[in-house]
Every structure is written in structure tokens, then in C-alpha cells.
Design a protein around this motif. Sequence first.
Motif, PDB file in Angstrom:
ATOM      1  N   ARG A  71      -6.091  32.232  -7.847  1.00  0.00           N
ATOM      2  CA  ARG A  71      -5.751  32.477  -6.436  1.00  0.00           C
ATOM      3  C   ARG A  71      -6.311  33.816  -5.977  1.00  0.00           C
ATOM      4  NH1 ARG A  71      -0.664  31.039  -8.038  1.00  0.00           N
ATOM      5  NH2 ARG A  71       0.170  33.094  -7.529  1.00  0.00           N
ATOM      6  N   ARG A  72      -6.310  34.780  -6.871  1.00  0.00           N
ATOM      7  CA  ARG A  72      -6.847  36.107  -6.546  1.00  0.00           C
ATOM      8  C   ARG A  72      -8.326  36.013  -6.192  1.00  0.00           C
ATOM      9  NH1 ARG A  72      -9.288  39.968 -10.024  1.00  0.00           N
ATOM     10  NH2 ARG A  72      -8.898  42.158  -9.494  1.00  0.00           N
ATOM     11  N   ALA A  73      -9.092  35.279  -7.012  1.00  0.00           N
ATOM     12  CA  ALA A  73     -10.532  35.129  -6.773  1.00  0.00           C
ATOM     13  C   ALA A  73     -10.796  34.338  -5.496  1.00  0.00           C
ATOM     14  CB  ALA A  73     -11.188  34.434  -7.965  1.00  0.00           C
ATOM     15  N   GLU A  74     -10.007  33.300  -5.253  1.00  0.00           N
ATOM     16  CA  GLU A  74     -10.181  32.490  -4.049  1.00  0.00           C
ATOM     17  C   GLU A  74      -9.899  33.313  -2.795  1.00  0.00           C
ATOM     18  OE1 GLU A  74      -7.506  29.298  -4.716  1.00  0.00           O
ATOM     19  OE2 GLU A  74      -8.783  28.300  -6.211  1.00  0.00           O
ATOM     20  N   ALA A  75      -8.879  34.149  -2.840  1.00  0.00           N
ATOM     21  CA  ALA A  75      -8.537  34.974  -1.683  1.00  0.00           C
ATOM     22  C   ALA A  75      -9.648  35.969  -1.382  1.00  0.00           C
ATOM     23  CB  ALA A  75      -7.215  35.703  -1.933  1.00  0.00           C
ATOM     24  N   TRP A  76     -10.234  36.546  -2.427  1.00  0.00           N
ATOM     25  CA  TRP A  76     -11.316  37.506  -2.208  1.00  0.00           C
ATOM     26  C   TRP A  76     -12.523  36.820  -1.575  1.00  0.00           C
ATOM     27  CZ3 TRP A  76     -11.486  42.710  -2.624  1.00  0.00           C
ATOM     28  CH2 TRP A  76     -12.745  43.312  -2.534  1.00  0.00           C
ATOM     29  N   THR A  77     -12.871  35.642  -2.079  1.00  0.00           N
ATOM     30  CA  THR A  77     -14.003  34.899  -1.535  1.00  0.00           C
ATOM     31  C   THR A  77     -13.778  34.535  -0.071  1.00  0.00           C
ATOM     32  OG1 THR A  77     -14.492  33.981  -3.726  1.00  0.00           O
ATOM     33  CG2 THR A  77     -15.437  32.842  -1.828  1.00  0.00           C
ATOM     34  N   ALA A  78     -12.518  34.240   0.265  1.00  0.00           N
ATOM     35  CA  ALA A  78     -12.178  33.868   1.636  1.00  0.00           C
ATOM     36  C   ALA A  78     -11.960  35.086   2.529  1.00  0.00           C
ATOM     37  CB  ALA A  78     -10.926  32.998   1.637  1.00  0.00           C
ATOM     38  N   LYS A  79     -12.172  36.287   1.981  1.00  0.00           N
ATOM     39  CA  LYS A  79     -11.958  37.542   2.713  1.00  0.00           C
ATOM     40  C   LYS A  79     -10.513  37.669   3.215  1.00  0.00           C
ATOM     41  CE  LYS A  79     -16.806  37.997   4.105  1.00  0.00           C
ATOM     42  NZ  LYS A  79     -17.064  38.857   2.937  1.00  0.00           N
ATOM     43  N   ASP A  80      -9.613  37.140   2.433  1.00  0.00           N
ATOM     44  CA  ASP A  80      -8.178  37.239   2.726  1.00  0.00           C
ATOM     45  C   ASP A  80      -7.625  38.376   1.876  1.00  0.00           C
ATOM     46  OD1 ASP A  80      -5.466  36.959   3.105  1.00  0.00           O
ATOM     47  OD2 ASP A  80      -5.296  35.026   2.068  1.00  0.00           O
ATOM     48  N   PHE A  81      -7.721  39.596   2.396  1.00  0.00           N
ATOM     49  CA  PHE A  81      -7.333  40.740   1.580  1.00  0.00           C
ATOM     50  C   PHE A  81      -5.845  40.753   1.274  1.00  0.00           C
ATOM     51  CE2 PHE A  81      -6.047  45.230   1.046  1.00  0.00           C
ATOM     52  CZ  PHE A  81      -6.716  45.463  -0.144  1.00  0.00           C
ATOM     53  N   GLU A  82      -5.012  40.387   2.233  1.00  0.00           N
ATOM     54  CA  GLU A  82      -3.571  40.362   1.976  1.00  0.00           C
ATOM     55  C   GLU A  82      -3.241  39.359   0.882  1.00  0.00           C
ATOM     56  OE1 GLU A  82      -1.177  42.357   3.006  1.00  0.00           O
ATOM     57  OE2 GLU A  82      -2.741  43.522   3.998  1.00  0.00           O
ATOM     58  N   GLY A  83      -3.918  38.215   0.910  1.00  0.00           N
ATOM     59  CA  GLY A  83      -3.710  37.218  -0.136  1.00  0.00           C
ATOM     60  C   GLY A  83      -4.190  37.712  -1.485  1.00  0.00           C
ATOM     61  N   TRP A  84      -5.317  38.433  -1.480  1.00  0.00           N
ATOM     62  CA  TRP A  84      -5.846  38.997  -2.728  1.00  0.00           C
ATOM     63  C   TRP A  84      -4.896  40.040  -3.297  1.00  0.00           C
ATOM     64  CZ3 TRP A  84      -7.121  44.060  -3.962  1.00  0.00           C
ATOM     65  CH2 TRP A  84      -7.802  44.233  -5.167  1.00  0.00           C
ATOM     66  N   LEU A  85      -4.403  40.905  -2.419  1.00  0.00           N
ATOM     67  CA  LEU A  85      -3.505  41.969  -2.860  1.00  0.00           C
ATOM     68  C   LEU A  85      -2.213  41.377  -3.425  1.00  0.00           C
ATOM     69  CD1 LEU A  85      -3.133  45.033  -3.014  1.00  0.00           C
ATOM     70  CD2 LEU A  85      -2.132  44.954  -0.716  1.00  0.00           C
ATOM     71  N   ALA A  86      -1.695  40.343  -2.762  1.00  0.00           N
ATOM     72  CA  ALA A  86      -0.464  39.704  -3.224  1.00  0.00           C
ATOM     73  C   ALA A  86      -0.675  39.066  -4.600  1.00  0.00           C
ATOM     74  CB  ALA A  86      -0.006  38.654  -2.219  1.00  0.00           C
ATOM     75  N   ALA A  87      -1.822  38.400  -4.780  1.00  0.00           N
ATOM     76  CA  ALA A  87      -2.097  37.747  -6.064  1.00  0.00           C
ATOM     77  C   ALA A  87      -2.324  38.776  -7.166  1.00  0.00           C
ATOM     78  CB  ALA A  87      -3.313  36.832  -5.936  1.00  0.00           C
ATOM     79  N   ASP A  88      -3.010  39.857  -6.836  1.00  0.00           N
ATOM     80  CA  ASP A  88      -3.261  40.892  -7.832  1.00  0.00           C
ATOM     81  C   ASP A  88      -1.949  41.531  -8.286  1.00  0.00           C
ATOM     82  OD1 ASP A  88      -5.488  42.640  -9.120  1.00  0.00           O
ATOM     83  OD2 ASP A  88      -4.105  44.112  -8.273  1.00  0.00           O
ATOM     84  N   TRP A  89      -1.076  41.838  -7.308  1.00  0.00           N
ATOM     85  CA  TRP A  89       0.204  42.440  -7.664  1.00  0.00           C
ATOM     86  C   TRP A  89       1.065  41.451  -8.453  1.00  0.00           C
ATOM     87  CZ3 TRP A  89       1.995  46.980  -8.393  1.00  0.00           C
ATOM     88  CH2 TRP A  89       3.365  47.174  -8.517  1.00  0.00           C
ATOM     89  N   GLU A  90       1.005  40.177  -8.084  1.00  0.00           N
ATOM     90  CA  GLU A  90       1.757  39.153  -8.818  1.00  0.00           C
ATOM     91  C   GLU A  90       1.295  39.086 -10.268  1.00  0.00           C
ATOM     92  OE1 GLU A  90       2.298  34.311  -8.947  1.00  0.00           O
ATOM     93  OE2 GLU A  90       1.716  35.245  -7.053  1.00  0.00           O
ATOM     94  N   PHE A  91      -0.009  39.205 -10.478  1.00  0.00           N
ATOM     95  CA  PHE A  91      -0.546  39.164 -11.843  1.00  0.00           C
ATOM     96  C   PHE A  91       0.093  40.256 -12.698  1.00  0.00           C
ATOM     97  CE2 PHE A  91      -3.608  40.757 -14.965  1.00  0.00           C
ATOM     98  CZ  PHE A  91      -3.888  39.608 -15.692  1.00  0.00           C
ATOM     99  N   HIS A  92       0.114  41.464 -12.172  1.00  0.00           N
ATOM    100  CA  HIS A  92       0.654  42.591 -12.946  1.00  0.00           C
ATOM    101  C   HIS A  92       2.162  42.471 -13.156  1.00  0.00           C
ATOM    102  CE1 HIS A  92      -3.146  44.730 -13.113  1.00  0.00           C
ATOM    103  NE2 HIS A  92      -3.313  44.485 -11.837  1.00  0.00           N
ATOM    104  N   THR A  93       2.873  42.031 -12.126  1.00  0.00           N
ATOM    105  CA  THR A  93       4.325  41.906 -12.283  1.00  0.00           C
ATOM    106  C   THR A  93       4.679  40.761 -13.224  1.00  0.00           C
ATOM    107  OG1 THR A  93       4.427  40.597 -10.241  1.00  0.00           O
ATOM    108  CG2 THR A  93       4.926  42.943 -10.078  1.00  0.00           C
ATOM    109  N   ARG A  94       3.855  39.720 -13.263  1.00  0.00           N
ATOM    110  CA  ARG A  94       4.107  38.619 -14.212  1.00  0.00           C
ATOM    111  C   ARG A  94       3.988  39.116 -15.655  1.00  0.00           C
ATOM    112  NH1 ARG A  94       4.756  33.470 -12.784  1.00  0.00           N
ATOM    113  NH2 ARG A  94       4.270  32.794 -10.650  1.00  0.00           N
ATOM    114  N   ILE A  95       3.036  39.988 -15.892  1.00  0.00           N
ATOM    115  CA  ILE A  95       2.896  40.541 -17.242  1.00  0.00           C
ATOM    116  C   ILE A  95       4.115  41.388 -17.588  1.00  0.00           C
ATOM    117  CG2 ILE A  95       1.599  42.197 -18.657  1.00  0.00           C
ATOM    118  CD1 ILE A  95      -0.936  41.165 -17.327  1.00  0.00           C
TER     119      ILE A  95
END
Length: 228
Positions: free
Chosen positions: A129-153
Motif C-alpha cells: 500500500r505504501r508503494a501504491e500510494a507513492w506511485t499515485a502521488k497520495d502523500f497522506e496515504g503514503w505517510l499513513a502506510a509508512d507509519w503503520e509499517f513501523h507501528t506494526r513492528i
Amino acid sequence: MSLEPARRPTLSTEVLGTLRRQITAGEWPVGTRIPPEPELMRQLQVARGTVREAVRALAHAGLLEVRQGDGTYVRATSELSGAVQRLYADQASTELLEVRAALEGQAAHLAATRATDKDLAALTATLERRAEAWTAKDFEGWLAADWEFHTRIVDAAGNALLAELYRNLAEPLRASMSEFWELPGFDGADPAGHEDLVAALRGRDPAAAARQADANINATAEWRGFAG
């Protein structure tokens, strides 16, 4: 030994507790404006002075921000998070990244032995989802997915106190990443580092997972110009 009579909390303390629960439970998310005074007075059935006293106390604690002529906004979901934001309002401190590195390194080390197959599958899906958001230029979506990745760990580490401490850094850390979209050469779709971390977790290698988490933080520091 005699005991002192129990005392009821003051009305303003009760109102403060009610408002605080709204904030910590996420009923009023960070960044949103809380109801105006007249509405709070109506809902809580208290006087204006009681509402103002409670709001003032929560603003002093860092949970609320009073903007003259605009309203009162939720600034943080806990006193610790509010304190971190006050200390690092400039979003440009190496100290914040150093604390993040310590927490994420330990979380990765623990997650390498405690993460479930479900945790690992969720991490992979989050990266997609992080990669898809970046490709779609959806920065808020990218930021949310990136933060979710770290919090999941962090959650996969299985340490509730570690997770609570980490989440208190959420807002200042997310804010510090707001400029990444404009950085020349920054590729938010590049899975390198993140996929390597997941691979270390799948391999049940605590040392490798901790090293990769540290390498990811160092890469962030370099992009922000902190390394040197």
C-alpha cells in the motif's frame, strides 16, 4: 491511625476527565477542532467558567491548543506526546531520531522472535500500500502506510510499554516527514530497507533485524541532513 474523609473531585476536575477521555479515546482526533464553549456547556451541563478551566488545564498539559479567534484544537493524545511536541516543535532534532532509533531497534530485535505469520503478512501488505500510494502521488496515504509499517513492528515486539512510548512520538515524527515529498531524489516507493527488515524478521534473526532498523533510521537522518 485515622483516615481523612474522602473528598469528591471538583466539577472542573470531572469535566477535565471527561474531555481527556474524549481525546485519549480518539473521539476527537489530533488536529480536529473540539466543540465550541456553548456546545460543551450544553452537553456537560456546566457553566462557562468550568469549561474554560478544564480546557486551560488540558492546553497546559499539551493535549489541546487554543487558537485565538479560531477555536481549540486537539494537539496530542497524551501528556507525554504533548511534551515531546513542545520540546521538538521545530521538527529538526537529532535527539528525536536517536530516541526513535533506540525504540525501533529494540522492537525489531524482539519482533524477530515474537512476530506471528499474521504480523509478517500484514507488514508485507502495508509495504504494498505504501508503494501504491507513492506511485499515485497520495502523500497522506503514503505517510499513513509508512507509519503503520513501523507501528506494526513495534506491536509485533509484544511489549505494551514499548508500544505506548513509541506511539507518544507519533505526531512529531509524522510531522518531521511532511517535507519528504519535496526532497529531490527521495523515492518513497523504494522498498529497500523496509523489505530487508521484513526478511530479517521472517528469518528470525534478531541481530539482523535490529541492524536493519538502525540502518533505516540512519538513512532518514541523511535525508533530513542530520548525519554528519
